[in-house]
Design an enzyme around this catalytic site. Structure first.
Site, short mmCIF file in Angstrom:
data_model
loop_
_atom_site.label_atom_id
_atom_site.label_comp_id
_atom_site.label_asym_id
_atom_site.label_seq_id
_atom_site.Cartn_x
_atom_site.Cartn_y
_atom_site.Cartn_z
N GLY A 11 37.54 33.38 49.72
CA GLY A 11 38.66 33.95 48.96
C GLY A 11 39.94 33.85 49.76
N ARG A 14 44.59 33.44 48.69
CA ARG A 14 45.69 34.39 48.40
C ARG A 14 45.34 35.76 48.99
NH1 ARG A 14 44.23 35.45 41.98
NH2 ARG A 14 43.06 37.35 42.40
N VAL A 64 31.03 31.87 45.75
CA VAL A 64 30.16 32.45 46.80
C VAL A 64 28.91 33.13 46.22
CG1 VAL A 64 32.01 32.74 48.51
CG2 VAL A 64 31.47 34.63 46.94
N ASN A 90 35.51 37.78 52.54
CA ASN A 90 36.63 38.48 51.92
C ASN A 90 36.62 38.37 50.39
OD1 ASN A 90 39.69 39.34 51.80
ND2 ASN A 90 39.58 37.33 50.80
N SER A 142 35.54 48.39 51.49
CA SER A 142 36.63 49.15 50.86
C SER A 142 36.42 50.63 51.15
CB SER A 142 36.60 48.93 49.35
OG SER A 142 37.42 49.89 48.70
N TYR A 155 31.84 48.35 41.81
CA TYR A 155 32.60 47.93 42.99
C TYR A 155 32.22 48.76 44.23
CZ TYR A 155 36.80 46.74 45.75
OH TYR A 155 37.68 46.33 46.74
N LYS A 159 30.42 47.46 47.65
CA LYS A 159 31.08 47.60 48.95
C LYS A 159 30.27 48.51 49.89
CE LYS A 159 34.74 45.02 48.15
NZ LYS A 159 34.94 43.76 48.90
N ILE A 188 45.98 48.28 49.14
CA ILE A 188 46.74 47.18 49.73
C ILE A 188 47.45 46.44 48.59
CG2 ILE A 188 46.59 45.09 51.17
CD1 ILE A 188 45.58 47.69 52.58
P1 NAI Z 1 42.65 39.05 45.52
O1 NAI Z 1 42.13 39.21 44.14
O2 NAI Z 1 44.03 38.56 45.73
O3 NAI Z 1 41.68 38.10 46.38
C1 NAI Z 1 40.32 37.94 46.13
C2 NAI Z 1 39.99 36.49 46.40
O4 NAI Z 1 38.58 36.30 46.20
C3 NAI Z 1 40.71 35.55 45.43
O5 NAI Z 1 41.29 34.48 46.17
C4 NAI Z 1 39.60 35.04 44.55
O6 NAI Z 1 39.80 33.74 44.03
C5 NAI Z 1 38.40 35.09 45.48
N1 NAI Z 1 37.15 35.10 44.77
C6 NAI Z 1 36.81 35.91 43.73
N2 NAI Z 1 35.59 35.60 43.28
C7 NAI Z 1 35.14 34.58 44.07
C8 NAI Z 1 33.94 33.84 44.10
N3 NAI Z 1 32.94 34.06 43.23
N4 NAI Z 1 33.81 32.85 45.04
C9 NAI Z 1 34.81 32.62 45.91
N5 NAI Z 1 35.96 33.29 45.93
C10 NAI Z 1 36.13 34.25 45.01
O7 NAI Z 1 42.46 40.47 46.17
P2 NAI Z 1 42.62 41.02 47.67
O8 NAI Z 1 43.23 42.34 47.54
O9 NAI Z 1 43.22 40.01 48.57
O10 NAI Z 1 41.08 41.25 48.05
C11 NAI Z 1 40.43 40.69 49.16
C12 NAI Z 1 39.24 41.56 49.52
O11 NAI Z 1 39.71 42.84 49.94
C13 NAI Z 1 38.28 41.80 48.36
O12 NAI Z 1 36.95 41.76 48.82
C14 NAI Z 1 38.63 43.20 47.93
O13 NAI Z 1 37.54 43.85 47.31
C15 NAI Z 1 38.99 43.84 49.25
N6 NAI Z 1 39.80 45.04 49.14
C16 NAI Z 1 41.07 45.00 48.60
C17 NAI Z 1 41.80 46.17 48.48
C18 NAI Z 1 43.18 46.19 47.91
O14 NAI Z 1 43.72 47.30 47.75
N7 NAI Z 1 43.80 45.08 47.59
C19 NAI Z 1 41.24 47.45 48.93
C20 NAI Z 1 39.94 47.39 49.47
C21 NAI Z 1 39.24 46.22 49.57
#
Ligand code: NAI
Length: 244
Positions: A11, A14, A64, A90, A142, A155, A159, A188
């Site tokens: 991931g 972005r 993934v 991630n 998380s 979710y 996590k 975030i």
């Molecule tokens: P985001 O939605 O921008 O990034 C998630 C990334 O995972 C995206 O690039 C997406 O294409 C990729 N992805 C989703 N499904 C996929 C798959 N099946 N195979 C490969 N890639 C896949 O969100 P963010 O905020 O950057 O999240 C990153 C991590 O941080 C996630 O695991 C999220 O649960 C965790 N997180 C985020 C928080 C927040 O407040 N933004 C808080 C706590 C945890």
């Protein structure tokens, strides 16, 4: 510094993943970005890593949640880079809804990406790390795993499962020189939370440090864990104090 190390970030096109890729590249690591969405974004992350930091960076499309696709992608990364030293799990999704009305499919989709996706990556990278007698596995969990969160049964379960996976992998692979840690972000500002941006003031009131975090705040913790030789099985909150 991480010169000579190969880092895989799922991931990574972005948000937190892209920030982690940039941070690890800034420390000198070569970067393999795994992405499921936009190839243009993934290519942009890679070209920035290379042009700003002079490291090798390539992008790989892969879901993934698909065990065989992950095996093939890790085989390709091995052929392109030689091995894997650092794995950042991630990739993550949300499909929020109250538990009393949640469909089986909605529950499974989130578990498949967030938890099984991390297992799939660890399963296929562990052999390479064992051969190197070195590895750093960092799972992005998380604060929802620590406190629960209404509307996020799937979710939070995924996590929380990641934390159990982290501690077990940490124990199993410690004798091989491999650490496994979790980073637990709070709120975030990324695409995942953009629908919450209208409630920013209300959210901030519940955060001891008074504001949402940035992807770079989380990337800093990832880079710390990637370079920490004597920490394993730890869950590091990056949450402005929300879950203390
Ligand atoms: P985001 O939605 O921008 O990034 C998630 C990334 O995972 C995206 O690039 C997406 O294409 C990729 N992805 C989703 N499904 C996929 C798959 N099946 N195979 C490969 N890639 C896949 O969100 P963010 O905020 O950057 O999240 C990153 C991590 O941080 C996630 O695991 C999220 O649960 C965790 N997180 C985020 C928080 C927040 O407040 N933004 C808080 C706590 C945890």
């Amino acid at each position: 510094m991480l010169n000579g190390k190969i880092a895989v970030i799922t991931g990574g096109a972005r948000g937190i993943g892209a920030a982690a890729a940039a941070k690890l590249a800034a420390q000198g690591a070569d970067i393999a970005v795994i992405y499921a969405g936009s190839s243009a974004l993934a290519a942009q992350v890679c070209s920035q890593c290379s042009s700003l930091h002079g490291v090798k960076a390539r992008a790989y499309p892969c879901n993934v949640a698909d065990f065989d696709a992950v095996r093939q992608t890790v085989t390709q990364i091995r052929s392109d880079f030689g091995t894997v030293h650092i794995l950042v799990n991630n990739a993550g999704i949300t499909r929020d809804g109250l538990v009393a009305a949640m469909s089986e499919q909605t529950f499974d989709e989130v578990l498949d990406v967030n938890l099984k996706g991390a297992f799939n990556m660890i399963r296929h990278c562990a052999g390479l790390m064992i051969r190197n007698r070195f590895g750093r596995i960092i799972n992005i969990t998380s604060v929802a795993a620590l406190t629960g969160n209404p509307g996020q049964a799937n979710y939070a379960a995924s996590k929380a499962g990641l934390i159990g996976l982290t501690k077990t992998v940490a124990r199993e692979l410690a004798p091989r020189g491999i650490t496994c840690n979790a980073v637990a972000p709070g709120f975030i500002a990324t695409d995942m939370t953009k629908e919450l941006s209208g409630q920013a003031a209300q959210l901030a009131a519940g955060i001891p440090l008074g504001h949402m975090g940035t992807a770079e705040d989380v990337a800093q913790a990832v880079a710390f864990m990637a370079d920490a030789p004597y920490i394993t099985g730890e869950v590091l909150r990056v949450d402005g104090g929300i879950a203390m």
